[in-house]
Scaffold this motif. Structure first.
Motif, PDB file in Angstrom:
ATOM      1  N   UNK A  36      -3.966  -2.331   5.627  1.00  0.00           N
ATOM      2  CA  UNK A  36      -4.620  -3.633   5.809  1.00  0.00           C
ATOM      3  C   UNK A  36      -5.361  -3.700   7.129  1.00  0.00           C
ATOM      4  N   UNK A  37      -4.702  -3.181   8.172  1.00  0.00           N
ATOM      5  CA  UNK A  37      -5.331  -3.223   9.500  1.00  0.00           C
ATOM      6  C   UNK A  37      -6.582  -2.353   9.545  1.00  0.00           C
ATOM      7  N   UNK A  38      -6.449  -1.139   9.031  1.00  0.00           N
ATOM      8  CA  UNK A  38      -7.598  -0.223   9.140  1.00  0.00           C
ATOM      9  C   UNK A  38      -8.720  -0.705   8.203  1.00  0.00           C
ATOM     10  N   UNK A  39      -8.339  -1.280   7.081  1.00  0.00           N
ATOM     11  CA  UNK A  39      -9.343  -1.842   6.173  1.00  0.00           C
ATOM     12  C   UNK A  39     -10.082  -2.998   6.832  1.00  0.00           C
ATOM     13  N   UNK A  40      -9.318  -3.870   7.503  1.00  0.00           N
ATOM     14  CA  UNK A  40      -9.932  -5.015   8.191  1.00  0.00           C
ATOM     15  C   UNK A  40     -10.886  -4.550   9.276  1.00  0.00           C
ATOM     16  N   UNK A  41     -10.515  -3.445   9.934  1.00  0.00           N
ATOM     17  CA  UNK A  41     -11.396  -2.896  10.975  1.00  0.00           C
ATOM     18  C   UNK A  41     -12.714  -2.429  10.352  1.00  0.00           C
ATOM     19  N   UNK A  42     -12.622  -1.734   9.213  1.00  0.00           N
ATOM     20  CA  UNK A  42     -13.843  -1.267   8.538  1.00  0.00           C
ATOM     21  C   UNK A  42     -14.727  -2.467   8.190  1.00  0.00           C
ATOM     22  N   UNK A  65      -6.782   3.710   1.137  1.00  0.00           N
ATOM     23  CA  UNK A  65      -6.265   2.458   0.563  1.00  0.00           C
ATOM     24  C   UNK A  65      -6.779   1.249   1.344  1.00  0.00           C
ATOM     25  N   UNK A  66      -6.901   1.410   2.649  1.00  0.00           N
ATOM     26  CA  UNK A  66      -7.448   0.334   3.483  1.00  0.00           C
ATOM     27  C   UNK A  66      -8.878   0.024   3.060  1.00  0.00           C
ATOM     28  N   UNK A  67      -9.649   1.078   2.809  1.00  0.00           N
ATOM     29  CA  UNK A  67     -11.030   0.889   2.358  1.00  0.00           C
ATOM     30  C   UNK A  67     -11.040   0.143   1.024  1.00  0.00           C
ATOM     31  N   UNK A  68     -10.136   0.558   0.112  1.00  0.00           N
ATOM     32  CA  UNK A  68     -10.080  -0.083  -1.209  1.00  0.00           C
ATOM     33  C   UNK A  68      -9.738  -1.571  -1.073  1.00  0.00           C
ATOM     34  N   UNK A  69      -8.818  -1.882  -0.161  1.00  0.00           N
ATOM     35  CA  UNK A  69      -8.393  -3.283   0.011  1.00  0.00           C
ATOM     36  C   UNK A  69      -9.558  -4.202   0.388  1.00  0.00           C
ATOM     37  N   UNK A  70     -10.517  -3.648   1.163  1.00  0.00           N
ATOM     38  CA  UNK A  70     -11.622  -4.502   1.619  1.00  0.00           C
ATOM     39  C   UNK A  70     -12.924  -4.216   0.865  1.00  0.00           C
ATOM     40  N   UNK A  71     -12.846  -3.387  -0.172  1.00  0.00           N
ATOM     41  CA  UNK A  71     -14.036  -3.152  -0.990  1.00  0.00           C
ATOM     42  C   UNK A  71     -15.029  -2.165  -0.400  1.00  0.00           C
ATOM     43  N   UNK A 119      -5.935   3.785  16.004  1.00  0.00           N
ATOM     44  CA  UNK A 119      -5.574   3.205  17.298  1.00  0.00           C
ATOM     45  C   UNK A 119      -6.266   1.850  17.479  1.00  0.00           C
ATOM     46  N   UNK A 120      -7.565   1.781  17.130  1.00  0.00           N
ATOM     47  CA  UNK A 120      -8.303   0.525  17.243  1.00  0.00           C
ATOM     48  C   UNK A 120      -7.730  -0.531  16.294  1.00  0.00           C
ATOM     49  N   UNK A 121      -7.356  -0.065  15.087  1.00  0.00           N
ATOM     50  CA  UNK A 121      -6.816  -1.001  14.091  1.00  0.00           C
ATOM     51  C   UNK A 121      -5.488  -1.586  14.570  1.00  0.00           C
ATOM     52  N   UNK A 125      -5.886  -8.000  16.224  1.00  0.00           N
ATOM     53  CA  UNK A 125      -4.988  -9.084  15.843  1.00  0.00           C
ATOM     54  C   UNK A 125      -4.655  -8.868  14.371  1.00  0.00           C
ATOM     55  N   UNK A 126      -3.377  -8.992  13.989  1.00  0.00           N
ATOM     56  CA  UNK A 126      -3.070  -8.736  12.577  1.00  0.00           C
ATOM     57  C   UNK A 126      -3.932  -9.611  11.677  1.00  0.00           C
ATOM     58  N   UNK A 127      -4.579  -8.995  10.716  1.00  0.00           N
ATOM     59  CA  UNK A 127      -5.465  -9.760   9.842  1.00  0.00           C
ATOM     60  C   UNK A 127      -4.651 -10.602   8.876  1.00  0.00           C
ATOM     61  N   UNK A 128      -5.179 -11.724   8.459  1.00  0.00           N
ATOM     62  CA  UNK A 128      -4.448 -12.538   7.466  1.00  0.00           C
ATOM     63  C   UNK A 128      -4.384 -11.786   6.135  1.00  0.00           C
TER      64      UNK A 128
END
Lengths: 455, 83
Positions: A36-42, A65-71, A119-121, A125-128
Motif C-alpha cells: 500500500x505504501x509503495x503503491x501510494x508513492x507511485x 502488488x503495490x502498483x496493482x493496488x493503485x492501478x 525507503x521513501x515509501x 505518512x501512512x496512506x488511508x
C-alpha cells in the motif's frame, strides 16, 4: 482480484506467511502494509506504467502488488537481459520509468532504485486504506525462446480468474521455480495469494539455489519446466530428493517427454505429478494427471461451456481462451472468449494427442518436414545424455539437415556415446536422423526453458 | 596428410556411419550413382562433414563435385583452413 485479495488476507489472516525469501518471512499483513505504501508513492509521483528489472524477491512482489493496488500497469523484464536488450524492450513497449535492483542507466528512461522506493515509501505518512483500483493491468513478456519477446496485455482480474482455490491449501508452501517476469511465475503468485499459501523465493536464479530453498523451507508444491526438473534430478542427490515431503509436482512450459515422468516418479516418489498446459497468450488451459506424455484425445470432444476446449487445425493445437490476454501490445483489445492458435504442432495417435514440435521449429530436410521433439526423445533416452536440443542446420543441398546439441554426463565416453546415439536414431525415418551430433558443455536457457532457435 | 587423404578419410567416415565397407577409393571414384551411391541426403551430410574438416565446402560454393578428385581439386584450387 489481486489488490482486494491481498487486503482481505491481511485482515483475516494477518500473521500467515505470504513470502519466504533469503532475507526472512513476510506476513500477509506486512506485505499489504508495504505494498500500500509503495503503491501510494507511485501514485503520488504520477507513475502509471512501470517496468521492473530485478531478481525475484519479496520486494519485487510487493512492488508489483503495490502498483496493482493503485492501478499502475506493471511489467517485469527478464533480469538476465543485458543493457542492449533491456533498452530495446523498454523502447518497444514505451516504458519511461524503470525500477531496478542495480545501478543500470538507460537513455530516455528514469531509473528508480527499488530499495530507495521502499525507503521513501516507509517515510511517507501512512496512506488511508482507500478502495483498490478496480481494473489494474500488467504487461507480460513472452519467453522469446524463438525470437523477440512479445508483450501480452493482461488484467490482474483475468490472471487471477485462472487460479483455482482449495481450502486445504492455506499455509501450504510453494516454490517459485519460474521467474516473475514469466507468465508461469505470475500464475504462481496469484495462485499462492488466492489460497493464502506461502511462496518460497529462492535466493538466486540458479537451479542449485532453488534446490536449497526446496530443502530448507520444506516446500510441498513445485511447479516448473521439464528442463528445470531434469536439472534438479541431475543435481540433487537421490537420498535428498527421496526424503523430501513433496506433495505435488506440476510440469509446464514445454512438452513433457515420457522418460522424464518416469525419472520424476523415481526421484520424488511422494509427489503426485500433473502436467499443465498454459501459454502466455491463452493462460492456463487445462492439466492432466495420467502420467503419460501428450493429451488425452477425449479433450477434443469436450464441449463443456466452462471447461477447456481444444481443436486441431492443420496439425496445430488451437485452444478456446476464456481468461487470456487482452491482446498484444499495440493491438486492439479483445475481451471475451477467443480461439487462439498455440504454435504447437500435434499428432493424434490412437486415444492420445502428442506434441511433435513448435510450428516455427519444423525442420525442412529436402522438402520433408521433420519435427524436433520426437528426435529429442530418442536421444534423451540414451544413457549418458543429460539434456538435448534438436534443430535444423542450414545445408546447401537439402535446405536444412537435422542437428542435435547434446549435454553429456561428465563421465561419459563421448566417442561411445555418439555411436550409441546414432544407433538409437536408426529407429527414426532417414530424413529425421541427426546428421550432426555436437557435444556441448551447457545448453542456453531462457526462463528455465531450452532456447530454441535454428541455425 | 595430403588433401586427398583428408577427403578420403571424411568419405570413409560417412560410409562407416552408413554401415558400409570403406572400399579402396581414389581420385576417380564417383560419388553418386554408379560409384559410392550417395543420394541427396548423403551429399548433404558430406557437405557438412567437409565443412567441419576444412572450414568450407564445395556445395555451399555452388559446385557439385562428381568424384573424390573434384573435391580434392576444389580445396587445392582455393586452399581452405589448415587444421
Amino acid at each position: 482480484m489481486i489488490g482486494p485479495a491481498l487486503l482481505r488476507a491481511a485482515r483475516e489472516a494477518p500473521g500467515a506467511v505470504f513470502l519466504l525469501g533469503a532475507d526472512g518471512a513476510t506476513t500477509y499483513a506486512d506485505a499489504a502494509h508495504k505494498a500500500l505504501r509503495v503503491g501510494s508513492l507511485l501514485k503520488a509521483r504520477g507513475i502509471s506504467r512501470l517496468a521492473c528489472h530485478a531478481l525475484d524477491s519479496p520486494k519485487l512482489v510487493m512492488l508489483m502488488l503495490g502498483a496493482a493496488l493503485v492501478g499502475c500497469e506493471v511489467c517485469v523484464i527478464n533480469r538476465h537481459y543485458g543493457h542492449a536488450e533491456l533498452e530495446s524492450v523498454l523502447k518497444r513497449f514505451e516504458f519511461t520509468m524503470l525500477a531496478a535492483d542495480s545501478s543500470i542507466q538507460v537513455e530516455g528512461v528514469t531509473v528508480l532504485s527499488i530499495d530507495a522506493l521502499f525507503a521513501d515509501a516507509a517515510a511517507m505518512t501512512p496512506p488511508p486504506l482507500s478502495e483498490p483500483h478496480a481494473d489494474p493491468r500488467l504487461l507480460v513478456l513472452t519467453t522469446g525462446t524463438t525470437g523477440l519477446p512479445k508483450g501480452a496485455r493482461y488484467t490482474w482480474a483475468n490472471l487471477s480468474a485462472q487460479a483455482k482455490t482449495k481450502s486445504d491449501l492455506a499455509g501450504s508452501r510453494w516454490l517459485l521455480a519460474y521467474h516473475l517476469n514469466h507468465f508461469a511465475g505470475l500464475q504462481m503468485l496469484v495462485h499462492v495469494l488466492a489460497n493464502r499459501a506461502t511462496m518460497v523465493i529462492p535466493a538466486g536464479p540458479e537451479v542449485e539455489q532453488a534446490q536449497r530453498a526446496l530443502v530448507e523451507h520444506h516446500v510441498e508444491y513445485v511447479s516448473g519446466t521439464p528442463t528445470f526438473f531434469r536439472f534438479l534430478a541431475a543435481q540433487m542427490p537421490e537420498s535428498v530428493s527421496k526424503s523430501l515431503a513433496l506433495k505435488q509436482i506440476t510440469l509446464g512450459g514445454e512438452a513433457v517427454p515420457q522418460d522424464l515422468l518416469g525419472l520424476i516418479h523415481e526421484r520424488f516418489p511422494s509427489a503426485k505429478v500433473s502436467q499443465i498446459f498454459a501459454t502466455t497468450e491463452i493462460g492456463s488451459a487445462f492439466s492432466v494427471r495420467d502420467m503419460s506424455n501428450g493429451l488425452p484425445a477425449s479433450l477434443l470432444e469436450k464441449k463443456d461451456e466452462n471447461g477447456p476446449q481444444i481443436k486441431i487445425v492443420d496439425g496445430e493445437l488451437h485452444i478456446l481462451s476464456t481468461h487470456g490476454m487482452l491482446g498484444y501490445f499495440g493491438e486492439p483489445e479483445i475481451t471475451g472468449p477467443v480461439w487462439r492458435a498455440t504454435g504447437d504442432l500435434v499428432e493424434q495417435r490412437g486415444d492420445r494427442v502428442y506434441f511433435v514440435g513448435r510450428k516455427s521449429e519444423t525442420i525442412n530436410v529436402g522438402g520433408v518436414k521433420v519435427h524436433p521433439l520426437p528426435i529429442e526423445e530418442v536421444v534423451q533416452n540414451v544413457p549418458g545424455v543429460v539434456a538435448v536440443y534438436c534443430y535444423g542446420k542450414k545445408n546447401p543441398i537439402t535446405g536444412q539437415i537435422v542437428a542435435v546439441d547434446v549435454l553429456p554426463e561428465a563421465t561419459a565416453d563421448r566417442v561411445a556415446l555418439e555411436e550409441e546415439i546414432r544407433r538409437a536414431c536408426e529407429s527414426l525415418a532417414r530424413h529425421a536422423q541427426p546428421r550432426i551430433i555436437r557435444f556441448v558443455e551447457s545448453l542456453d536457457m531462457a526462463n528455465r526453458k531450452v532456447i530454441r532457435r535454428g541455425q | 596428410m595430403s588433401t586427398e587423404q583428408r577427403v578420403v578419410k571424411v568419405v570413409q567416415g560417412l560410409l562407416a556411419r552408413q554401415k558400409r565397407s570403406a572400399d579402396a577409393m581414389n581420385a576417380k571414384t564417383l560419388l553418386y550413382a554408379g560409384g559410392l551411391g550417395f543420394d541427396s541426403l548423403a551429399a548433404a551430410e558430406l557437405s557438412t562433414l567437409l565443412e567441419m574438416e576444412f572450414g568450407k565446402d564445395p556445395y555451399s560454393d555452388g559446385k557439385v563435385p562428381q568424384t573424390i578428385g573434384d573435391i580434392v581439386g576444389y580445396y587445392d584450387a582455393s586452399p581452405a583452413d589448415k587444421k
